[in-house]
Design a protein around this motif. Sequence first.
Motif, short mmCIF file in Angstrom:
data_model
loop_
_atom_site.label_atom_id
_atom_site.label_comp_id
_atom_site.label_asym_id
_atom_site.label_seq_id
_atom_site.Cartn_x
_atom_site.Cartn_y
_atom_site.Cartn_z
N HIS A 125 0.82 -1.21 0.00
CA HIS A 125 0.00 0.00 0.00
C HIS A 125 0.86 1.26 0.00
CE1 HIS A 125 -2.42 3.19 2.00
NE2 HIS A 125 -3.30 2.80 1.10
N GLU A 155 -5.79 8.63 -9.30
CA GLU A 155 -5.96 7.20 -9.06
C GLU A 155 -6.66 6.53 -10.25
OE1 GLU A 155 -6.39 6.50 -5.17
OE2 GLU A 155 -6.96 4.39 -5.30
N THR B 168 -7.52 -2.85 -9.98
CA THR B 168 -8.21 -2.36 -8.79
C THR B 168 -8.48 -3.50 -7.81
OG1 THR B 168 -9.29 -0.69 -10.15
CG2 THR B 168 -10.19 -1.06 -7.95
N ALA B 172 -6.47 -2.36 -4.73
CA ALA B 172 -7.28 -1.55 -3.81
C ALA B 172 -7.63 -2.37 -2.58
CB ALA B 172 -8.55 -1.08 -4.50
N ASP B 176 -13.62 -2.58 -1.17
CA ASP B 176 -13.74 -1.25 -1.74
C ASP B 176 -14.40 -1.38 -3.11
OD1 ASP B 176 -13.61 1.37 -2.37
OD2 ASP B 176 -11.42 1.53 -2.34
N ALA B 179 -14.65 1.61 -5.49
CA ALA B 179 -13.51 1.86 -6.36
C ALA B 179 -13.68 1.10 -7.67
CB ALA B 179 -12.22 1.42 -5.67
#
Lengths: 197, 197
Positions: A125, A155, B168, B172, B176, B179
Amino acid sequence: MTDHTTRPIDPRVLRSRAKMIDAATELLAESGPRAVTVDAVSERSGVAKSTLYRHWESREGLLVDVMRSNIPDIQAPDSELTFEQALRAVVVEVTAVMTTPRWRAILPALMMLQQHMPELAEIAHDDHEEKKAILREVVQRGIDAGRLPAGTDEELVARQLIGPVFFTLLTAHPADDAAVDKTVDYVLERFLASYPD
Amino acid sequence: MTDHTTRPIDPRVLRSRAKMIDAATELLAESGPRAVTVDAVSERSGVAKSTLYRHWESREGLLVDVMRSNIPDIQAPDSELTFEQALRAVVVEVTAVMTTPRWRAILPALMMLQQHMPELAEIAHDDHEEKKAILREVVQRGIDAGRLPAGTDEELVARQLIGPVFFTLLTAHPADDAAVDKTVDYVLERFLASYPD
DNA sequence: TCGCTACGATACTGTTTCGTAGCGTTTCCG
DNA sequence: CGGAAACGCTACGAAACAGTATCGTAGCGA
């Protein structure tokens, strides 16, 4: 942050540590995380098992540091480049470091281990944040130049640009670097073309 | 292709097999491939270990079938939809099946195991071909409708559209889903907007 | 009902693995 | 040069694991 400034580190520690991480990295890239056993690392590195446990509390601790030391860095693009040039530079560099044989071999393991090793998830992360910061700067340059709408989310841009490369890396046959290059070209062309001068 | 047409299969075989694959899938999703041990599967499924070895030659064989039985299918879009509608439908459905909690937990393991299990790599590859065929049909619809240039490569389109979602999903934070949705919307808008009527 | 097949239970072998312990040896550094 | 720190070596314990073997039982289908 450890204070390696006040007192120099014993060279023996650095040597052993480097040898073990190198050996573990090799094993990981060759045969996956299951092959990174304490005994195997000890044997391949030539460092005694007891020394390994003097450096890490457990096998997992070693794995974490192996990942940390292998995540590739990227550099911020030269500040004199135009938005277009900078964007290309970033995407090309990210692609280049991700395409390294070693990283291609390690990336899937990182994706998997992350799920059950919170420390690794945190490292990954933080790395993303670092890289997004670089891209954010480039996006800002695009906004300032009037080439991108204000409020563009870096993003989303990252997902748009890196996603296809990431996808190709993990699904296309290994050693199919042509596929990766094609992906990069295509994505960049389309992205930039959609914001004409 | 086994001939399950000539002679019906003993229901006991189906029961045991289903129980074991379910248990193994759970273990895989919960704790990764390392947790899918023969003993653990036997215990959780309530099926004797000896029976497991009557169904598979080894632990790896079981793992392969676990993956095979968990890869989600997608359906070809209704043939009456316009190109735009069909493209949306495909992307949305692929995203939907990939976002399943179970699949999110399993996907990283598949990405990793693929590297050292050729049989799994083949299964994954065949699955991609299947899904690309569906997308190819949609792209063709776009070409016929004059919305896409002739010769558009469905593979590049796939990377463009699915790549960001894939990225993603694997980077992510889990849960999420917002997202993911944002990614889908953004990607589709940009893709379709670049080929205006 | 009867035979065949699948299943359960259990025990067992051999290997791998993590992690610990003790003790002598080398290497660094002041 | 001498003390301290790091290292090498080896053996060990305990648990986990893959896979095999045996034998009695239960369920299926003809």
